[in-house]
Design an enzyme around this catalytic site. Structure first.
Site, mmCIF file in Angstrom:
data_model
loop_
_atom_site.group_PDB
_atom_site.id
_atom_site.type_symbol
_atom_site.label_atom_id
_atom_site.label_comp_id
_atom_site.label_asym_id
_atom_site.label_seq_id
_atom_site.Cartn_x
_atom_site.Cartn_y
_atom_site.Cartn_z
ATOM 1 N N PHE A 97 0.851 -1.191 0.000
ATOM 2 C CA PHE A 97 0.000 0.000 0.000
ATOM 3 C C PHE A 97 0.887 1.241 0.000
ATOM 4 C CE2 PHE A 97 -4.481 1.333 0.761
ATOM 5 C CZ PHE A 97 -5.108 0.270 0.129
ATOM 6 N N GLN A 134 -6.879 15.139 3.281
ATOM 7 C CA GLN A 134 -6.185 14.274 2.331
ATOM 8 C C GLN A 134 -6.889 14.186 0.978
ATOM 9 O OE1 GLN A 134 -5.843 9.721 2.890
ATOM 10 N NE2 GLN A 134 -3.765 10.516 2.956
ATOM 11 N N HIS A 146 -6.954 11.901 -2.310
ATOM 12 C CA HIS A 146 -6.538 10.596 -2.833
ATOM 13 C C HIS A 146 -6.249 10.806 -4.312
ATOM 14 C CE1 HIS A 146 -6.644 6.411 -4.000
ATOM 15 N NE2 HIS A 146 -6.822 6.033 -2.750
ATOM 16 N N LEU A 176 -14.044 6.381 -5.582
ATOM 17 C CA LEU A 176 -12.646 6.016 -5.367
ATOM 18 C C LEU A 176 -12.245 4.791 -6.184
ATOM 19 C CD1 LEU A 176 -10.117 6.376 -3.436
ATOM 20 C CD2 LEU A 176 -11.078 4.468 -2.180
ATOM 21 N N GLU A 206 -6.268 2.352 -3.886
ATOM 22 C CA GLU A 206 -4.820 2.261 -4.011
ATOM 23 C C GLU A 206 -4.382 0.828 -4.316
ATOM 24 O OE1 GLU A 206 -3.031 5.264 -1.580
ATOM 25 O OE2 GLU A 206 -2.085 3.643 -0.488
ATOM 26 N N ARG A 233 0.066 9.516 -0.550
ATOM 27 C CA ARG A 233 -1.008 10.189 -1.278
ATOM 28 C C ARG A 233 -0.760 11.684 -1.473
ATOM 29 N NH1 ARG A 233 -5.996 6.947 1.617
ATOM 30 N NH2 ARG A 233 -5.582 5.011 0.514
ATOM 31 N N HIS A 248 -10.561 12.926 0.288
ATOM 32 C CA HIS A 248 -10.810 11.552 0.722
ATOM 33 C C HIS A 248 -10.935 11.393 2.237
ATOM 34 C CE1 HIS A 248 -10.795 7.240 0.473
ATOM 35 N NE2 HIS A 248 -9.625 7.090 1.066
ATOM 36 N N ARG A 280 -2.268 10.784 6.229
ATOM 37 C CA ARG A 280 -2.515 9.388 6.621
ATOM 38 C C ARG A 280 -2.015 8.439 5.539
ATOM 39 N NH1 ARG A 280 -6.850 5.437 5.572
ATOM 40 N NH2 ARG A 280 -7.764 6.908 4.108
HETATM 41 C C1 LIG Z 1 -14.469 5.127 -0.514
HETATM 42 C C2 LIG Z 1 -13.576 4.960 0.676
HETATM 43 C C3 LIG Z 1 -12.657 3.924 0.719
HETATM 44 C C4 LIG Z 1 -11.833 3.764 1.835
HETATM 45 N N1 LIG Z 1 -10.950 2.726 1.857
HETATM 46 C C5 LIG Z 1 -10.187 2.533 2.947
HETATM 47 C C6 LIG Z 1 -9.317 1.410 3.043
HETATM 48 O O1 LIG Z 1 -9.249 0.573 2.149
HETATM 49 N N2 LIG Z 1 -8.568 1.271 4.165
HETATM 50 C C7 LIG Z 1 -8.630 2.156 5.202
HETATM 51 O O2 LIG Z 1 -7.938 1.966 6.194
HETATM 52 N N3 LIG Z 1 -9.458 3.228 5.135
HETATM 53 C C8 LIG Z 1 -10.232 3.424 4.047
HETATM 54 N N4 LIG Z 1 -11.070 4.509 4.002
HETATM 55 C C9 LIG Z 1 -11.224 5.338 5.190
HETATM 56 C C10 LIG Z 1 -12.064 4.597 6.210
HETATM 57 O O3 LIG Z 1 -12.990 3.768 5.555
HETATM 58 C C11 LIG Z 1 -12.836 5.536 7.118
HETATM 59 O O4 LIG Z 1 -11.980 6.506 7.653
HETATM 60 C C12 LIG Z 1 -13.462 4.760 8.281
HETATM 61 O O5 LIG Z 1 -14.207 3.679 7.780
HETATM 62 C C13 LIG Z 1 -14.333 5.661 9.127
HETATM 63 O O6 LIG Z 1 -15.036 4.866 10.050
HETATM 64 P P1 LIG Z 1 -15.829 5.534 11.241
HETATM 65 O O7 LIG Z 1 -16.383 4.435 12.043
HETATM 66 O O8 LIG Z 1 -14.969 6.535 11.897
HETATM 67 O O9 LIG Z 1 -17.003 6.347 10.530
HETATM 68 P P2 LIG Z 1 -18.166 5.889 9.478
HETATM 69 O O10 LIG Z 1 -18.001 4.520 8.958
HETATM 70 O O11 LIG Z 1 -18.218 7.011 8.482
HETATM 71 O O12 LIG Z 1 -19.451 5.906 10.376
HETATM 72 C C14 LIG Z 1 -19.998 7.092 10.907
HETATM 73 C C15 LIG Z 1 -21.238 6.733 11.697
HETATM 74 O O13 LIG Z 1 -21.696 7.881 12.381
HETATM 75 C C16 LIG Z 1 -23.092 8.022 12.225
HETATM 76 N N5 LIG Z 1 -23.419 9.455 12.352
HETATM 77 C C17 LIG Z 1 -22.794 10.521 11.779
HETATM 78 N N6 LIG Z 1 -23.370 11.667 12.177
HETATM 79 C C18 LIG Z 1 -24.378 11.333 13.017
HETATM 80 C C19 LIG Z 1 -25.352 12.070 13.751
HETATM 81 N N7 LIG Z 1 -25.428 13.406 13.698
HETATM 82 N N8 LIG Z 1 -26.241 11.379 14.520
HETATM 83 C C20 LIG Z 1 -26.223 10.023 14.571
HETATM 84 N N9 LIG Z 1 -25.311 9.278 13.884
HETATM 85 C C21 LIG Z 1 -24.410 9.931 13.141
HETATM 86 C C22 LIG Z 1 -23.377 7.431 10.855
HETATM 87 O O14 LIG Z 1 -24.720 7.025 10.766
HETATM 88 C C23 LIG Z 1 -22.398 6.245 10.847
HETATM 89 O O15 LIG Z 1 -22.983 5.134 11.484
HETATM 90 C C24 LIG Z 1 -11.915 4.674 2.905
HETATM 91 C C25 LIG Z 1 -12.833 5.707 2.860
HETATM 92 C C26 LIG Z 1 -13.635 5.865 1.756
HETATM 93 C C27 LIG Z 1 -14.575 7.040 1.722
#
Ligand SMILES: Cc1cc2nc3c(=O)[nH]c(=O)nc-3n(C[C@H](O)[C@H](O)[C@H](O)COP(=O)(O)OP(=O)(O)OC[C@H]3O[C@@H](n4cnc5c(N)ncnc54)[C@H](O)[C@@H]3O)c2cc1C
Length: 579
Positions: free
Chosen positions: A116, A230, A232, A242, A245, A285, A353, A388
């Site tokens: 990666f 960031q 991407h 996306l 990578e 990135r 991203h 990151r």
């Molecule tokens: C397309 C894409 C591909 C990615 N690929 C990778 C990868 O391969 N490897 C890697 O390490 N990272 C990757 N990332 C980054 C990584 O996926 C995210 O940073 C990570 O999944 C975020 O997880 P989280 O639990 O913090 O938030 P999220 O999964 O975004 O969850 C947020 C939660 O908060 C809730 N929420 C938000 N606001 C409120 C509110 N006001 N009231 C109630 N609930 C709320 C939502 O409903 C949701 O359940 C990727 C990101 C994207 C966008």
């Protein structure tokens, strides 16, 4: 009306679900409210493609993972946090395996790891290119085992309740009915993900509006390192979808309009036969996105209806490898671009991203406010520094989601229950939201128009390159937009599934974050990682080897202060990828 639990978790993505499981495992007697504005499996974690880093290969080590992360983050990472992270990441990934996550494997049965960007060893675990889906599904299914977890699916948190300096619940709105409830708890964990939607062109789902950062900030918790956004290097033009990578990790090339692998001109190494991990397309990135801007300036990119693009070439990998390792990339290219990467070049451009910044926490997710914890993309524990590395975020959600859940459980077991004053705060918020809904009809401002203006300002002044003059001008414009957004018209006054009302609440929060990004970027007069100032092109460790903290002033604007970076074993050095 109010309901009461011991721990309230806002967000049911990777970090929120992991935190909920950690609370349930730490103390099964504690009741957990898991509040999410979407059904948990629709959280953005589901769309993660490439994988999750954790050192397990025989030729790898925790120190090497730590060093890659710290140098990739341009020495802005807190090294104690990184050391804890790299040590716990493989354990968490293995735990997920035991809970049923179908990691891709080598022919001999070992868990497979892929290369990666910015990682000099192969250490990214993956489940084809649908890692986020499998990881989230595993966590969601596991969470169902625990009777102590009560889910509030499709409930939108609008405010944190702070009683005598302690956070002890949230006010939340049920989207289906419009009902507004106070959900109390002795600790609250914010796990609401990132806020890429502050920008117009992003890989982030429409729900990624940074709500939790705004909730914490308004309640008095500072936001850290918000200037680091960031890009991407490979998003599909127009949609911003996306292309992981992993496409480059499996051997994909980036070509300019002459079919030339232009990254060899940017101190990222030269083409070489065989897998060369430290160079070219597998650079970090920030460097790859910056290289794109330079290619465009030299006129060597390709014009498209959605701005300049370069080409991602996967054709030489062949259909078998693409179908086995990158099936979703093929699917996305076919569905959204009408292109088959087995035979054709894929147009790509840099796309917003991830936010390195977020709610300032310690290693256990604790914030500056008693009882308030944060984890996942919404938090800034400081393992990502100024940039990151891809595949560090999913394990961050696991490691620090678990830590925040455990710390919140310990706190809830000891803290006193919320006082009666909490009810009054809930009533206040209910009144505010209800009055807001009926009084907004006559403003000429529309939420969608203000949102578009905010996004355009951020792209103009806080993109891959920035400068002081434009950042300064943007501060006034954003402040004005914030004031106008407070009264922008909401035409839909119904209560059930009122998405316009939610969009208004999201916009108010995003504008506060936008101001934090711009003010923090303006004050950082140097270039580091994802923050590149054309008027201060060098890294300046003497003045800026420090985090930015944004504090909310009474008039709603941010005040920026500094916090030293924790250095344990790796003194600041040069970031070297080309040699
Ligand atoms: C397309 C894409 C591909 C990615 N690929 C990778 C990868 O391969 N490897 C890697 O390490 N990272 C990757 N990332 C980054 C990584 O996926 C995210 O940073 C990570 O999944 C975020 O997880 P989280 O639990 O913090 O938030 P999220 O999964 O975004 O969850 C947020 C939660 O908060 C809730 N929420 C938000 N606001 C409120 C509110 N006001 N009231 C109630 N609930 C709320 C939502 O409903 C949701 O359940 C990727 C990101 C994207 C966008």
């Amino acid at each position: 009306m109010s309901v009461s639990h011991d721990v309230v978790i806002v967000g049911a993505g990777g970090a929120g679900l992991r935190a909920a499981i950690a609370v349930a495992e730490t103390d099964p007697r504690l009741s957990v409210a898991l509040v999410s504005k979407v059904y948990p499996m629709r959280s953005h974690t589901v769309s993660a493609e490439g994988g999750a880093a954790g050192a397990i290969a025989a030729d790898d080590s925790l120190d090497e993972h730590a060093y890659d992360t710290i140098s990739g983050g341009d020495w802005l990472c807190d090294q104690d946090a990184v050391e804890a992270f790299v040590a716990e990441a493989p354990r968490e990934l293995l735990r997920l395996e035991h809970w049923g996550c179908p990691w891709s494997r080598e022919p001999d049965g070992h868990v497979a790891v892929r290369a990666f960007g910015g990682m000099k060893k192969k250490r990214t675990w993956f489940a084809a290119d649908k890692t986020g889906f499998h990881l989230l599904h595993t966590l969601f299914q596991t969470s169902l085992k625990y009777p102590s977890i009560t889910r509030y699916d499709e409930w939108y948190a609008t405010r944190l309740i702070v009683d005598d300096g302690r956070v002890c619940g949230v006010v939340a709105l049920e989207l289906m009915s419009g009902l507004i409830e106070t959900i109390t708890g002795r600790s609250v964990v914010i796990a609401t993900g990132g806020g890429g939607r502050v920008f117009p062109f992003t890989t982030n789902a429409a729900i990624k509006t940074g709500d939790g950062m705004a909730l914490a900030y308004r309640a008095g918790a500072p936001l850290k390192d918000m200037e680091f956004v960031q890009y991407h290097p490979t998003g599909l033009p127009f949609t911003g979808i996306l292309i992981t990578e992993a496409a480059r990790a499996e051997g994909g090339w980036l070509l300019n309009k002459d079919g030339y692998r232009y990254l060899q001109d940017y101190d990222l190494g030269r083409p070489a036969p065989g897998p060369v991990l430290r160079s070219m397309e597998l650079g970090p990135r920030d460097r790859l996105s910056q290289a794109f801007v330079h290619e465009a300036a030299k006129g060597r990119t390709i014009g498209s209806p959605y701005g300049p693009v370069v080409h991602l070439d996967l054709r030489h990998l062949g259909e078998k490898v693409i179908d086995a390792k990158l099936p979703m990339v093929r699917e996305l290219c076919r569905d959204y671009e009408r292109i088959d990467p087995v035979h054709e070049l894929v147009p790509v451009r840099p796309v917003v991203h991830y936010m390195m910044g977020g709610v300032h926490t310690d290693l256990d997710g604790a914030t500056a406010l008693a009882g308030l914890y944060a984890a996942g993309e919404t938090a800034c524990v400081s393992i990502n520094g100024a940039n990151r590395l891809g595949s560090n975020s999913l394990p961050e959600c696991l490691v620090f989601g678990a830590r925040a859940g455990q710390a919140a459980a310990r706190h809830a077991a000891e803290a006193r229950p919320p006082s009666a004053a909490v009810e009054a705060q809930g009533d206040d918020e209910r009144r505010r939201l209800d009055e807001d809904l009926v009084r907004r009809g006559d403003s000429p401002d529309r939420i969608s128009a203000l949102r578009r203006q905010m996004q355009e300002i951020l792209e103009d002044v806080a993109g891959i390159y920035r400068d002081g003059d434009s950042l300064t001008k943007a501060t006034d414009k954003l402040r004005e937009l914030r004031e106008r957004a407070a009264t922008a018209a909401i035409d839909d006054t119904s209560r059930r599934f009122n998405t316009e009302r939610i969009a208004g609440l999201e916009l108010a929060g995003m504008l506060e974050l936008a101001e934090c990004i711009v003010h923090s970027a303006l004050r950082r007069e140097e270039s580091r990682g994802a923050h590149q100032r054309t008027d201060f092109p060098r890294r300046d460790d003497r003045k800026f080897l420090a985090h930015s903290l944004a504090h909310r002033e009474p008039d709603g604007s941010p005040r920026i202060s500094r916090l030293p970076v924790t250095i344990t074993r790796w003194p600041p050095g040069e970031r070297v990828y080309g040699r």
